[in-house]
Design a protein around this motif. Sequence first.
Motif, short mmCIF file in Angstrom:
data_model
loop_
_atom_site.label_atom_id
_atom_site.label_comp_id
_atom_site.label_asym_id
_atom_site.label_seq_id
_atom_site.Cartn_x
_atom_site.Cartn_y
_atom_site.Cartn_z
N LYS A 1 86.60 -123.84 30.74
CA LYS A 1 86.53 -123.14 29.45
C LYS A 1 87.90 -122.64 28.99
CE LYS A 1 81.83 -121.48 30.27
NZ LYS A 1 81.02 -120.27 30.51
N ILE A 2 88.86 -122.58 29.90
CA ILE A 2 90.20 -122.10 29.55
C ILE A 2 90.96 -123.22 28.84
CG2 ILE A 2 92.36 -121.14 30.43
CD1 ILE A 2 90.72 -120.19 32.88
N LYS A 3 91.53 -122.90 27.71
CA LYS A 3 92.25 -123.88 26.89
C LYS A 3 93.59 -123.30 26.44
CE LYS A 3 88.56 -126.53 26.76
NZ LYS A 3 88.36 -127.32 27.91
N MET A 4 94.53 -124.17 26.15
CA MET A 4 95.82 -123.75 25.60
C MET A 4 95.57 -122.98 24.31
SD MET A 4 98.22 -124.94 27.58
CE MET A 4 99.71 -125.18 26.66
N GLY A 5 96.28 -121.86 24.12
CA GLY A 5 96.16 -121.08 22.90
C GLY A 5 95.07 -120.03 22.92
N LEU A 6 94.22 -120.05 23.94
CA LEU A 6 93.16 -119.04 24.06
C LEU A 6 93.81 -117.67 24.26
CD1 LEU A 6 90.06 -119.52 24.12
CD2 LEU A 6 90.20 -119.33 26.59
N GLY A 7 93.23 -116.64 23.69
CA GLY A 7 93.78 -115.29 23.80
C GLY A 7 93.46 -114.64 25.14
N TYR A 8 94.29 -113.67 25.51
CA TYR A 8 94.09 -112.94 26.77
C TYR A 8 92.70 -112.34 26.84
CZ TYR A 8 94.75 -109.38 30.37
OH TYR A 8 94.61 -108.58 31.49
N SER A 9 92.23 -111.70 25.78
CA SER A 9 90.90 -111.08 25.79
C SER A 9 89.79 -112.11 25.94
CB SER A 9 90.68 -110.23 24.54
OG SER A 9 90.74 -111.03 23.39
N GLU A 10 90.00 -113.31 25.42
CA GLU A 10 89.00 -114.37 25.57
C GLU A 10 88.92 -114.85 27.02
OE1 GLU A 10 88.96 -116.83 21.52
OE2 GLU A 10 90.99 -116.47 22.29
N VAL A 11 90.08 -114.93 27.68
CA VAL A 11 90.09 -115.31 29.09
C VAL A 11 89.41 -114.24 29.93
CG1 VAL A 11 91.55 -115.88 31.07
CG2 VAL A 11 92.15 -116.74 28.81
N ILE A 12 89.62 -112.97 29.59
CA ILE A 12 88.97 -111.86 30.29
C ILE A 12 87.44 -111.99 30.16
CG2 ILE A 12 88.64 -109.34 30.36
CD1 ILE A 12 91.37 -110.29 31.40
N LYS A 13 86.97 -112.39 28.99
CA LYS A 13 85.53 -112.58 28.80
C LYS A 13 84.98 -113.67 29.71
CE LYS A 13 85.37 -111.02 24.02
NZ LYS A 13 85.23 -111.44 22.62
N ILE A 14 85.78 -114.68 29.99
CA ILE A 14 85.35 -115.80 30.83
C ILE A 14 85.45 -115.45 32.31
CG2 ILE A 14 85.89 -118.18 31.54
CD1 ILE A 14 87.00 -118.56 28.63
N LEU A 15 86.60 -114.90 32.73
CA LEU A 15 86.87 -114.70 34.15
C LEU A 15 86.75 -113.26 34.63
CD1 LEU A 15 90.02 -116.99 34.52
CD2 LEU A 15 87.65 -117.53 35.12
N GLY A 16 86.65 -112.32 33.72
CA GLY A 16 86.66 -110.91 34.10
C GLY A 16 88.09 -110.41 34.24
N LYS A 17 88.22 -109.20 34.74
CA LYS A 17 89.54 -108.58 34.91
C LYS A 17 90.33 -109.31 35.99
CE LYS A 17 91.71 -104.21 36.03
NZ LYS A 17 91.52 -102.89 36.60
N PRO A 18 91.61 -109.62 35.75
CA PRO A 18 92.40 -110.32 36.77
C PRO A 18 92.65 -109.44 37.99
CG PRO A 18 93.78 -109.73 34.89
CD PRO A 18 92.37 -109.36 34.54
N ASP A 19 92.85 -110.09 39.13
CA ASP A 19 93.15 -109.35 40.36
C ASP A 19 94.59 -108.85 40.35
OD1 ASP A 19 90.65 -109.50 41.91
OD2 ASP A 19 90.98 -111.65 41.66
N SER A 20 95.47 -109.57 39.66
CA SER A 20 96.85 -109.10 39.53
C SER A 20 97.51 -109.77 38.33
CB SER A 20 97.66 -109.39 40.79
OG SER A 20 97.82 -110.78 40.97
N CYS A 21 98.49 -109.08 37.75
CA CYS A 21 99.29 -109.62 36.65
C CYS A 21 100.73 -109.16 36.85
CB CYS A 21 98.82 -109.11 35.29
SG CYS A 21 97.30 -109.84 34.68
N SER A 22 101.65 -110.00 36.42
CA SER A 22 103.07 -109.63 36.42
C SER A 22 103.68 -110.17 35.13
CB SER A 22 103.79 -110.20 37.63
OG SER A 22 103.73 -111.61 37.63
N GLU A 23 104.79 -109.57 34.73
CA GLU A 23 105.46 -110.02 33.51
C GLU A 23 106.94 -110.22 33.77
OE1 GLU A 23 104.47 -108.34 29.70
OE2 GLU A 23 102.68 -107.40 30.54
N ALA A 24 107.47 -111.30 33.19
CA ALA A 24 108.91 -111.58 33.27
C ALA A 24 109.28 -112.47 32.09
CB ALA A 24 109.26 -112.27 34.58
N LEU A 25 110.34 -112.11 31.40
CA LEU A 25 110.84 -112.89 30.27
C LEU A 25 109.74 -113.25 29.28
CD1 LEU A 25 113.26 -115.23 32.20
CD2 LEU A 25 113.86 -113.21 30.88
#
Length: 86
Positions: free
Chosen positions: A30-54
């Motif tokens: 169900k995950i596709k290019m361009g899908l929004g973060y909130s839409e992915v959360i609806k599919i998979l739930g809250k992520p176990d971890s996230c990091s940010e760089a650049l």
Amino acid sequence: MLVRMRLAVVLVALVMLVGCSKLTMENYSKIKMGLGYSEVIKILGKPDSCSEALFVRNCIWGNEQQNITVNFVGDKVILFTSKNIK
């Protein structure tokens, strides 16, 4: 009798937790290019971890042995991979 009932309740709860994993090939597809973060959360739930760089947010659902990894730029999916998902 009470001990058996408690054990049965615990076993049912564990089976439900294992059976309700969102780390499935069906959800991964169900995950596709361009899908929004909130839409992915609806599919998979809250992520176990996230990091940010650049300006890239890298989020992981699962663990080292079994996971779905999604990279976001500007809140949109740009790359996603899976490991040992069935």
